[in-house]
Design a protein around this motif. Structure first.
Motif, short mmCIF file in Angstrom:
data_model
loop_
_atom_site.label_atom_id
_atom_site.label_comp_id
_atom_site.label_asym_id
_atom_site.label_seq_id
_atom_site.Cartn_x
_atom_site.Cartn_y
_atom_site.Cartn_z
N GLN A 81 0.80 -1.22 0.00
CA GLN A 81 0.00 0.00 0.00
C GLN A 81 0.83 1.28 0.00
OE1 GLN A 81 -3.04 -0.35 3.02
NE2 GLN A 81 -3.92 -2.16 2.05
N HIS A 98 -5.98 -13.70 3.25
CA HIS A 98 -6.49 -12.75 4.25
C HIS A 98 -7.00 -11.52 3.50
CE1 HIS A 98 -2.77 -10.52 3.49
NE2 HIS A 98 -3.30 -9.52 4.16
N THR A 99 -7.83 -10.74 4.16
CA THR A 99 -8.36 -9.53 3.57
C THR A 99 -7.65 -8.34 4.19
OG1 THR A 99 -10.48 -10.61 3.21
CG2 THR A 99 -10.46 -8.21 3.12
N ASN A 100 -7.03 -7.51 3.34
CA ASN A 100 -6.26 -6.37 3.85
C ASN A 100 -7.17 -5.22 4.27
OD1 ASN A 100 -6.85 -4.75 1.56
ND2 ASN A 100 -4.93 -5.26 0.53
N SER A 101 -6.57 -4.13 4.70
CA SER A 101 -7.33 -2.99 5.24
C SER A 101 -8.19 -2.29 4.19
CB SER A 101 -6.38 -1.98 5.90
OG SER A 101 -5.47 -1.47 4.94
N TRP A 102 -7.93 -2.53 2.89
CA TRP A 102 -8.74 -1.95 1.82
C TRP A 102 -9.85 -2.89 1.38
CZ3 TRP A 102 -4.30 0.22 -1.73
CH2 TRP A 102 -3.83 1.40 -1.18
N GLY A 103 -9.95 -4.06 2.02
CA GLY A 103 -10.98 -5.03 1.65
C GLY A 103 -10.59 -5.93 0.50
N THR A 105 -8.78 -9.24 -0.83
CA THR A 105 -8.35 -10.55 -0.36
C THR A 105 -7.10 -10.97 -1.14
OG1 THR A 105 -10.61 -11.12 0.22
CG2 THR A 105 -9.07 -12.95 -0.03
N THR A 108 -1.58 -15.05 1.78
CA THR A 108 -0.70 -14.66 2.89
C THR A 108 0.75 -14.99 2.58
OG1 THR A 108 -1.09 -16.78 3.99
CG2 THR A 108 -2.48 -14.93 4.65
#
Length: 189
Positions: A81, A98-103, A105, A108
């Motif tokens: 990011q 996993h789903t990051n802070s921006w949504g 996926t 990992t």
């Protein structure tokens, strides 16, 4: 219209699609997708559709290719990011996501794949124009990545809607698509 204007309009248009209608539209996109020739495709970069954004179901397209192209290598982007870049990471049946802070996926872990090794890239978009340029989410991740791909890489987007005539503020670093698929037809650029 500008990218920002298009972003606003097409986010609202996608959000207004009834979930049952979206399933039908995804099936129509898949039928169009199946019309193209994928001979020679050995590596695919795809993406996980973001929940809440009503994105086309890219799992249908990668599943079809996995079935039709034994040995297909599939990669997903893993974003950095702060630099607005991403790395293509190979996945397999044991990959954990996993789903990051921006949504978004993402895998990992996995083996990084050189951009020059990719044959087909499924590119997210909100809208596209008659020249093959697209409006994404505004961070430039894909344009930066595609600049490092081979000249003959096939780039493909999916839209529930026909193209806009022209994106007014397309820039020198914007990379046009090879194809954009809608429920009604395939646009080739």
């Amino acid at each position: 219209m500008t990218k920002e204007e298009i972003r606003s309009v097409y986010k609202a248009k996608r959000a207004a699609i009834d979930p049952r209608q979206k399933l039908k539209l995804d099936d129509l996109l898949l039928l169009q997708f199946q019309q193209l020739d994928y001979a020679g495709v050995e590596t695919l970069l795809t993406y996980w559709p973001m929940s809440g954004q009503a994105e086309p179901n890219t799992h249908l397209f990668s599943g079809y290719l996995r079935h039709m192209l034994p040995g297909l290598q599939i990669a997903y982007p893993v974003s950095d990011q702060p630099t607005s870049t991403f790395t293509a990471v190979l996945i397999d049946e044991s990959t954990v996501y996993h789903t990051n802070s921006w949504g978004i996926t993402e895998p990992t872990a996995g083996i990084p794949l050189d951009a020059a090794a990719i044959d087909l890239v499924l590119v997210p978009l909100l809208a596209f124009d008659e020249e093959g340029y697209r409006v994404g989410y505004g961070k430039g991740f894909y344009d930066r990545f595609l600049a490092n791909c081979r000249e003959d890489v096939v780039t493909m987007g999916f839209s529930y809607f026909p193209p806009v005539p022209r994106i007014a503020d397309t820039g020198q670093f914007d990379v046009p698509l090879s194809y954009c698929i809608t429920p009604d037809r395939i646009y080739e650029f």
